[in-house]
Design a protein around this motif. Structure first.
Motif, PDB file in Angstrom:
ATOM      1  N   ALA A  27       1.042  -1.199  -0.387  1.00 61.71           N
ATOM      2  CA  ALA A  27      -0.544   0.107  -0.381  1.00 61.71           C
ATOM      3  C   ALA A  27       0.959   1.204  -0.045  1.00 61.71           C
ATOM      4  N   SER A  28       2.206   1.422   0.539  1.00 63.90           N
ATOM      5  CA  SER A  28       3.434   2.422   0.591  1.00 63.90           C
ATOM      6  C   SER A  28       3.848   2.593  -0.849  1.00 63.90           C
ATOM      7  N   ALA A  29       3.802   1.295  -1.614  1.00 57.04           N
ATOM      8  CA  ALA A  29       4.782   1.609  -2.911  1.00 57.04           C
ATOM      9  C   ALA A  29       3.161   2.534  -3.849  1.00 57.04           C
ATOM     10  N   LEU A  30       1.998   1.854  -3.802  1.00 54.37           N
ATOM     11  CA  LEU A  30       1.193   2.315  -4.629  1.00 54.37           C
ATOM     12  C   LEU A  30       0.620   3.931  -4.339  1.00 54.37           C
ATOM     13  N   GLN A  31       0.791   4.207  -2.331  1.00 53.44           N
ATOM     14  CA  GLN A  31       0.527   5.361  -2.966  1.00 53.44           C
ATOM     15  C   GLN A  31       1.818   6.280  -3.371  1.00 53.44           C
ATOM     16  N   VAL A  32       3.094   6.129  -3.206  1.00 48.29           N
ATOM     17  CA  VAL A  32       3.595   6.588  -3.749  1.00 48.29           C
ATOM     18  C   VAL A  32       4.098   6.407  -4.909  1.00 48.29           C
ATOM     19  N   ALA A  33       3.613   5.542  -6.119  1.00 50.91           N
ATOM     20  CA  ALA A  33       3.183   5.526  -7.569  1.00 50.91           C
ATOM     21  C   ALA A  33       1.746   6.831  -8.217  1.00 50.91           C
ATOM     22  N   GLY A  34       1.556   7.182  -6.586  1.00 51.70           N
ATOM     23  CA  GLY A  34       0.686   7.662  -7.188  1.00 51.70           C
ATOM     24  C   GLY A  34      -0.630   7.247  -7.514  1.00 51.70           C
ATOM     25  N   GLY A  35      -1.121   6.072  -6.768  1.00 52.66           N
ATOM     26  CA  GLY A  35      -1.571   5.607  -7.276  1.00 52.66           C
ATOM     27  C   GLY A  35      -2.958   5.393  -6.251  1.00 52.66           C
ATOM     28  N   GLU A  36      -4.527   5.265  -5.946  1.00 55.59           N
ATOM     29  CA  GLU A  36      -5.153   4.892  -4.871  1.00 55.59           C
ATOM     30  C   GLU A  36      -4.465   5.727  -3.429  1.00 55.59           C
ATOM     31  N   PRO A  37      -4.813   6.217  -2.909  1.00 59.80           N
ATOM     32  CA  PRO A  37      -4.022   6.390  -1.608  1.00 59.80           C
ATOM     33  C   PRO A  37      -5.308   5.818  -0.284  1.00 59.80           C
ATOM     34  N   VAL A  38      -4.439   4.315  -0.377  1.00 56.55           N
ATOM     35  CA  VAL A  38      -5.289   3.034   0.254  1.00 56.55           C
ATOM     36  C   VAL A  38      -4.433   3.143   1.981  1.00 56.55           C
ATOM     37  N   LEU A  39      -3.525   3.480   1.464  1.00 61.12           N
ATOM     38  CA  LEU A  39      -2.224   3.377   3.236  1.00 61.12           C
ATOM     39  C   LEU A  39      -2.893   2.839   4.014  1.00 61.12           C
ATOM     40  N   ALA A  40      -3.645   4.094   5.068  1.00 61.11           N
ATOM     41  CA  ALA A  40      -4.029   4.600   6.456  1.00 61.11           C
ATOM     42  C   ALA A  40      -5.434   3.858   6.311  1.00 61.11           C
ATOM     43  N   THR A  41      -6.088   3.183   5.548  1.00 67.16           N
ATOM     44  CA  THR A  41      -7.916   2.463   5.894  1.00 67.16           C
ATOM     45  C   THR A  41      -7.161   1.476   5.717  1.00 67.16           C
ATOM     46  N   LEU A  42      -5.871   0.858   4.603  1.00 64.72           N
ATOM     47  CA  LEU A  42      -5.952  -0.596   5.626  1.00 64.72           C
ATOM     48  C   LEU A  42      -5.492  -1.391   5.715  1.00 64.72           C
ATOM     49  N   ALA A  43      -3.927   0.021   6.383  1.00 64.91           N
ATOM     50  CA  ALA A  43      -3.625  -0.568   8.097  1.00 64.91           C
ATOM     51  C   ALA A  43      -4.543  -0.179   8.707  1.00 64.91           C
ATOM     52  N   GLU A  44      -5.586   0.198   8.717  1.00 67.33           N
ATOM     53  CA  GLU A  44      -6.369   0.745  10.149  1.00 67.33           C
ATOM     54  C   GLU A  44      -7.287  -1.193  10.501  1.00 67.33           C
ATOM     55  N   THR A  45      -7.815  -0.992   8.867  1.00 67.70           N
ATOM     56  CA  THR A  45      -8.603  -2.357   9.153  1.00 67.70           C
ATOM     57  C   THR A  45      -7.669  -4.025   8.985  1.00 67.70           C
ATOM     58  N   HIS A  46      -6.777  -4.105   8.690  1.00 71.13           N
ATOM     59  CA  HIS A  46      -6.148  -5.191   8.758  1.00 71.13           C
ATOM     60  C   HIS A  46      -4.508  -4.964   9.364  1.00 71.13           C
ATOM     61  N   ARG A  47      -4.790  -4.894  10.437  1.00 72.59           N
ATOM     62  CA  ARG A  47      -3.304  -4.944  11.533  1.00 72.59           C
ATOM     63  C   ARG A  47      -2.477  -5.670  11.758  1.00 72.59           C
ATOM     64  N   TYR A  48      -1.345  -6.211  11.460  1.00 71.36           N
ATOM     65  CA  TYR A  48       0.055  -7.120  12.655  1.00 71.36           C
ATOM     66  C   TYR A  48      -0.115  -7.121  14.008  1.00 71.36           C
ATOM     67  N   ASN A  49       0.628  -7.936  14.262  1.00 73.57           N
ATOM     68  CA  ASN A  49       1.382  -7.332  15.641  1.00 73.57           C
ATOM     69  C   ASN A  49       2.271  -6.046  15.560  1.00 73.57           C
ATOM     70  N   ARG A  50       1.904  -5.597  16.209  1.00 75.94           N
ATOM     71  CA  ARG A  50       1.989  -4.343  16.491  1.00 75.94           C
ATOM     72  C   ARG A  50       4.037  -3.911  16.671  1.00 75.94           C
ATOM     73  N   GLN A  51       4.628  -5.273  16.792  1.00 74.89           N
ATOM     74  CA  GLN A  51       6.437  -5.241  16.646  1.00 74.89           C
ATOM     75  C   GLN A  51       6.628  -5.516  14.595  1.00 74.89           C
ATOM     76  N   VAL A  52       7.089  -5.203  13.922  1.00 75.68           N
ATOM     77  CA  VAL A  52       7.847  -4.818  13.081  1.00 75.68           C
ATOM     78  C   VAL A  52       8.704  -5.189  12.598  1.00 75.68           C
ATOM     79  N   PHE A  53       9.383  -6.631  12.303  1.00 70.38           N
ATOM     80  CA  PHE A  53      11.340  -6.706  11.828  1.00 70.38           C
ATOM     81  C   PHE A  53      11.876  -5.815  10.710  1.00 70.38           C
ATOM     82  N   LEU A  54      12.827  -4.827  10.487  1.00 72.51           N
ATOM     83  CA  LEU A  54      13.270  -4.107   9.513  1.00 72.51           C
ATOM     84  C   LEU A  54      14.829  -4.781   9.686  1.00 72.51           C
TER      85      LEU A  54
END
Length: 175
Positions: A90-117
């Motif tokens: 979703a972040s890549a889609l926003q960067v590409a100028g696509g639909e601004p879906v990041l915040a909505t998808l991130a809120e609706t479809h949560r993962y574990n609070r810890q993200v390993f980078l």
């Protein structure tokens, strides 16, 4: 939110797929990176939904695949490790100028609070037929994701530059 769903994200070429394999060998469920699967499919079919040809189309497909991956794993009772996934797509889609879906998808479809980078690690970075971008582009993507995850309420945990088994131990100990 599914605390069982763990995201491995970070720098392209930083060892995510290798770590995913190590976690799978230890008996954990894993989901391969949507982007790599899409590139393989598009190259085999002569398609154009490739990040170097049409980033928006590629990212839309990655969002769809990541949602399908989550749905496929919803009834799995143990930990599930995702190599990248919905937020990255979703972040890549926003960067590409696509639909601004990041915040909505991130809120609706949560993962574990810890993200390993996986941090930038030029010593192990390699291009291949599916990873055609250079290290500088990988670094820019890492910096974007490192900013994005905390804005969405996730705690980013930077993986140590260590052998893969030590990284797997680190992840499991943090969880």
């Amino acid at each position: 939110m599914s605390d069982r769903f763990i995201i491995l994200s970070g720098c392209s070429g930083g060892g995510k797929s290798t770590l995913l394999e190590a976690l799978h060998r230890r008996g954990h469920a894993v989901v391969e990176e949507p982007g790599r699967r899409i590139v393989q499919q598009e190259l085999a079919a002569g398609g154009t939904a490739l990040p170097w040809l049409d980033l928006a189309a590629f990212a839309r497909r990655a969002v769809e695949m990541a949602l399908a991956d989550r749905a496929a794993m919803k009834d799995h009772s143990g930990l599930v490790f995702f190599d990248r996934g919905l937020i990255d797509a979703a972040s890549a889609l926003q960067v590409a100028g696509g639909e601004p879906v990041l915040a909505t998808l991130a809120e609706t479809h949560r993962y574990n609070r810890q993200v390993f980078l996986t941090p930038p690690w030029p010593e192990i970075y390699e291009g291949d037929p599916e990873r055609r971008h250079g290290f500088e582009a990988a670094l820019a993507e890492y910096q974007r994701l490192e900013r994005t995850y905390p804005l969405l309420g996730y705690e980013t945990v930077i993986l140590p530059k260590a052998p893969v088994e030590a990284r797997a131990d680190f992840v499991l100990a943090r969880l």
